[in-house]
Enzyme design. Structure first.
Site, PDB file in Angstrom:
ATOM      1  CB  CYS A 294      -0.874  -0.034   1.253  1.00 23.51           C
ATOM      2  SG  CYS A 294      -2.210   1.146   1.246  1.00 23.51           S
ATOM      3  CB  THR A 297       1.884  11.216  -1.235  1.00 27.43           C
ATOM      4  OG1 THR A 297       2.905  10.358  -1.746  1.00 27.43           O
ATOM      5  CG2 THR A 297       2.510  12.521  -0.816  1.00 27.43           C
ATOM      6  N   GLY A 305       6.876  15.102  -5.530  1.00 29.72           N
ATOM      7  CA  GLY A 305       7.844  14.053  -5.822  1.00 29.72           C
ATOM      8  C   GLY A 305       7.959  12.982  -4.756  1.00 29.72           C
ATOM      9  CE1 TYR A 306       9.096  14.736   0.353  1.00 27.85           C
ATOM     10  CE2 TYR A 306       7.033  15.948   0.288  1.00 27.85           C
ATOM     11  CZ  TYR A 306       8.363  15.877   0.641  1.00 27.85           C
ATOM     12  OH  TYR A 306       8.969  16.932   1.279  1.00 27.85           O
ATOM     13  N   GLY A 307       5.726  10.623  -3.865  1.00 31.28           N
ATOM     14  CA  GLY A 307       5.235   9.315  -4.316  1.00 31.28           C
ATOM     15  C   GLY A 307       6.309   8.566  -5.087  1.00 31.28           C
ATOM     16  CD  GLU A 328      -1.130  -6.657  -1.726  1.00 32.40           C
ATOM     17  OE1 GLU A 328      -2.329  -6.451  -1.485  1.00 32.40           O
ATOM     18  OE2 GLU A 328      -0.261  -6.764  -0.836  1.00 32.40           O
ATOM     19  CB  SER A 332      -5.381   2.636  -8.162  1.00 32.70           C
ATOM     20  OG  SER A 332      -4.206   3.418  -8.041  1.00 32.70           O
TER      21      SER A 332
END
Length: 428
Positions: A294, A297, A305-307, A328, A332
């Site tokens: 999972c 952010t 840019g964190y994702g 996994e 989405s």
């Protein structure tokens, strides 16, 4: 007789109605029409009508639920609506004055299929609605999907306070029953305990000793820190993190058994503490080689840019483990776009610098990306051909540059020299 000049067109009348702020005029209704208008109230669940959104314009909605206003008359309800043009995250409670009752198309039962309603939709609009309802739920059969939608159709918490931010939520999250009457929750940003009232949070903050997530700091570069939290050692924190994440993730099941997971919490640090910006989780032992279960952010920190950083970090952990990894499934739509972008950038940067032939196995060993993900990525970019029983990578520099430009920037870089971490199987 002198000639009569034709009347000059009114410049305002010549403009589109939307540009002069006038709604399209309708014939004056008689008493019978007015009576019919009010006879549709209160609106039934399933009704399709036009609703004024925050942009000041009217958009088509479907009534998902309704509730009677306290101290109101027999027709005094507010309505929970789904904007059929938009994602479910924008569903909300609205007052009757936001609805254009004249535009009511039909009154339908929730179980009636869209095909038999009076609302006319283009195929494109219908596809958008279908995608909105099933996005990320490919693992569910039709009956399970209906049950999921029925259970989660109404957003239970409207806003949360987390640190210095008040955040509008996107989706339903199954908080304990005692929080059913709350539209806003107050979270401690360090231990993630949640309360009903601001005063409770203030009292809690005076007692809470934590200034960062409860776990081991495994990475620090500048003001960025990553903490590894063991779900077995910090069960309440893990469960609270899942409750919080579910408010912004529609496509994930909430895990109550957090013992089997590790949580990697990314923080921005200052003199007040380490403030969570996002996280990813992974199973301690995954037979399918999943290196991420999972990812989230938080909304105030998105588009920074964190994702991309979290995805890159999950692969750096896989390299340390000496294994290949993959997220996994199902992903989405947004998740798939993010991963395709990451895989494209990493693989093409290597192909640009590499001299001579390189195999998919070698790319997998270098990047920790699963061979199947490499193959599908290169095939989608038309950079791979099947010749004489084997796959051959076609790496024309101009084509690589074009694809790299289309993939966009890579976001924040993970400085591997700052990562101090021991894989879980070797701990203890």
């Amino acid at each position: 007789m002198g000639s009569i000049d034709p009347p000059k067109p009114d410049p305002v009348a010549a403009l589109p109605l939307s540009e002069v702020g006038i709604k399209e005029s309708v014939p004056e209704v008689d008493a019978t029409a007015k009576k019919r208008k009010w006879s549709v109230l209160p609106l039934e669940v399933g009704t399709r009508v036009m609703c004024r959104w925050r942009d000041g314009k009217y958009h088509p909605v479907k009534v998902i639920e309704r509730r009677k206003l306290p101290f109101g008359g027999s027709n005094d309800y507010e309505y929970y609506v789904h904007y059929t043009e938009f994602n479910r995250r924008l569903d909300e409670w609205v007052k009757l004055e936001q609805l254009d009752v004249d535009s009511v198309e039909t009154v339908v039962d929730e179980k009636v299929d869209d095909k038999v309603t009076g609302l006319k939709m283009t195929r494109h609009q219908k596809r958008k609605i279908d995608e909105t309802h099933v996005e990320g739920h490919e693992e569910l059969d039709a009956a399970s999907l209906r049950e999921h939608e029925e259970f989660t159709k109404v957003k239970n918490i409207a806003t949360i306070e987390l640190g210095r931010y008040e955040i509008e939520t996107w989706y339903f999250s199954p908080f304990p029953p005692e929080y059913n009457d709350c539209s806003k929750l107050f979270f401690c940003e360090f231990c993630l305990n949640f309360m009903k009232r601001k005063g409770q949070l203030q009292r809690h903050m005076r007692k809470c000793d934590l200034k960062h997530p409860p776990g081991d700091e495994i990475y620090r570069s500048g003001t960025l820190s990553m903490f590894e939290v063991d779900g077995k050692k910090n069960k309440v924190y893990g469960q609270n993190l899942c409750y919080l994440a579910k408010l912004f993730l529609d496509h994930k099941t909430l895990y109550y058994d957090v013992d089997l997971f590790l949580f990697y919490v990314l923080c921005e640090c200052d003199d007040r503490g380490c403030h969570m910006v996002g996280y990813f989780s992974k199973e301690k032992h995954s037979e399918e080689s999943y290196n991420l279960a999972c990812i989230l952010t938080l909304p105030p920190y998105q588009r920074k840019g964190y994702g991309k950083f979290l995805i890159a970090f999950s692969y750096e952990l896989s390299k340390k483990e000496g294994k290949v990894g993959t997220p996994e499934r199902p992903l989405s739509d947004l998740g798939l776009v993010s991963y395709k972008g990451y895989w494209t950038r990493v693989l093409l940067e290597i192909l640009k610098k590499h001299k001579g032939n390189i195999s998919i196995k070698e790319l997998s060993d270098m990047t920790a990306i699963k061979a199947e993900d490499i193959l599908t990525t290169l095939q989608s970019l038309e950079l791979i051909q099947y010749r004489k029983g084997q796959h051959v990578i076609c790496a024309d520099p101009k084509i690589l540059d074009r694809h790299l430009k289309a993939a966009g920037r890579g976001g924040l870089e993970v400085d591997v020299s700052k990562l101090i971490w021991t894989p879980y199987r070797e701990q203890g």
